[in-house]
Design a protein around this motif. Sequence first.
Motif, PDB file in Angstrom:
ATOM      1  N   ARG A  84       2.868  -0.187  -4.485  1.00  0.00           N
ATOM      2  CA  ARG A  84       2.194  -1.423  -4.292  1.00  0.00           C
ATOM      3  C   ARG A  84       0.757  -1.271  -4.883  1.00  0.00           C
ATOM      4  O   ARG A  84       0.159  -0.171  -4.982  1.00  0.00           O
ATOM      5  CB  ARG A  84       1.918  -1.706  -2.777  1.00  0.00           C
ATOM      6  CG  ARG A  84       1.440  -2.929  -2.351  1.00  0.00           C
ATOM      7  CD  ARG A  84       1.092  -3.113  -0.938  1.00  0.00           C
ATOM      8  NE  ARG A  84       2.340  -2.856  -0.235  1.00  0.00           N
ATOM      9  CZ  ARG A  84       2.999  -4.065   0.116  1.00  0.00           C
ATOM     10  NH1 ARG A  84       2.756  -5.153   0.046  1.00  0.00           N
ATOM     11  NH2 ARG A  84       4.314  -3.596   0.789  1.00  0.00           N
ATOM     12  N   ILE A  86      -2.892  -3.663  -5.407  1.00  0.00           N
ATOM     13  CA  ILE A  86      -3.676  -4.823  -4.807  1.00  0.00           C
ATOM     14  C   ILE A  86      -4.851  -4.717  -5.813  1.00  0.00           C
ATOM     15  O   ILE A  86      -5.446  -3.684  -6.096  1.00  0.00           O
ATOM     16  CB  ILE A  86      -4.182  -4.476  -3.474  1.00  0.00           C
ATOM     17  CG1 ILE A  86      -3.038  -4.308  -2.664  1.00  0.00           C
ATOM     18  CG2 ILE A  86      -5.288  -5.258  -2.929  1.00  0.00           C
ATOM     19  CD1 ILE A  86      -3.406  -4.105  -0.783  1.00  0.00           C
ATOM     20  N   LYS A  96      -9.661 -10.993  -2.734  1.00  0.00           N
ATOM     21  CA  LYS A  96      -8.255 -10.451  -2.872  1.00  0.00           C
ATOM     22  C   LYS A  96      -7.361 -11.523  -4.007  1.00  0.00           C
ATOM     23  O   LYS A  96      -7.397 -12.722  -3.642  1.00  0.00           O
ATOM     24  CB  LYS A  96      -7.216 -10.366  -1.787  1.00  0.00           C
ATOM     25  CG  LYS A  96      -5.930  -9.435  -1.745  1.00  0.00           C
ATOM     26  CD  LYS A  96      -5.299  -9.474  -0.731  1.00  0.00           C
ATOM     27  CE  LYS A  96      -3.991  -8.432  -0.832  1.00  0.00           C
ATOM     28  NZ  LYS A  96      -3.325  -8.454   0.259  1.00  0.00           N
ATOM     29  N   GLU A  99      -1.241  -9.148  -5.241  1.00  0.00           N
ATOM     30  CA  GLU A  99      -0.636  -7.919  -4.443  1.00  0.00           C
ATOM     31  C   GLU A  99       0.723  -7.935  -5.149  1.00  0.00           C
ATOM     32  O   GLU A  99       1.483  -8.896  -5.310  1.00  0.00           O
ATOM     33  CB  GLU A  99      -0.326  -7.911  -2.992  1.00  0.00           C
ATOM     34  CG  GLU A  99       0.092  -6.766  -2.345  1.00  0.00           C
ATOM     35  CD  GLU A  99      -0.147  -6.763  -0.742  1.00  0.00           C
ATOM     36  OE1 GLU A  99       0.489  -5.933  -0.025  1.00  0.00           O
ATOM     37  OE2 GLU A  99      -1.250  -7.431  -0.495  1.00  0.00           O
TER      38      GLU A  99
END
Length: 263
Positions: A84, A86, A96, A99
């Motif tokens: 993963r 981010i 953010k 992702e």
Amino acid sequence: MPRRHLIAALLTLWLGHAAAAAPDPFEGDPYQSHPWVDMRKEYLGATAKTVFDDRVQVRGPAFAEDPMNVPITVSVTNLPGVDRIIVLVDRNPIRKVLEYQPMDALPSVSFRFKLEQASPVRAAARTADGVWHIGGTLVDSAGGGCTVAGATRKDGSWTQTLGIVSARVFDATPIPGEAASGSRLRLKVMHPMDTGLVGGIPAFYVNRLSVRDERDRELLRLQTFEPVSENPVFSFDFPVKPAGTLRIVGTDNNGNRIDAKLE
């Protein structure tokens, strides 16, 4: 030794120990950014282990001439087991950006995003042991990218192109110092990607994309948020060229579906 010299020496020693024992308020952050500690807890987990790691590379311009379209490339090299990634921007009102789960792709992604003001741009890559490896770059900007309507929103043309996908797979050119990848997928999704921070325009953005092969096996998964640029373009690398027809599926936050095939 005169008493005053002894007292001075002891005081210097005590101050040195006190300074060494004092906790680092930035937790080792090379940018010494005040939002970082709270960001780490919110997006990576309060108890998660994090390390700053040069193997997580974030490349972007030193100065963003167009704060609504800031190009960023994230690549992870010599770090196995990344499941993963981010991407976070410290000083954006919406921190953010996206992702990314590579699955059968390589842990690298390129895209453009909106930048509100000069800020560290970070990528956090999680390995199989649960450790987040952090890399970043500092991008300067005149700012305002998150609080201005996009071009297609201003002229109204977005209604005619919403959800249209164009994509291409081609042999990738290796980045100097990195292992060559078999192929690169570049795809574009027509969407206004409204942040919700412009008066009278609610948040409206692509929130999920998935690339699948002809057997409907998921090759990569992407979750995107408001700071991604209008009509987003993404590039992904694969160790081997995907065979057959690729299918690109997704949604936006209003439930509109994206579904396209690439022969």
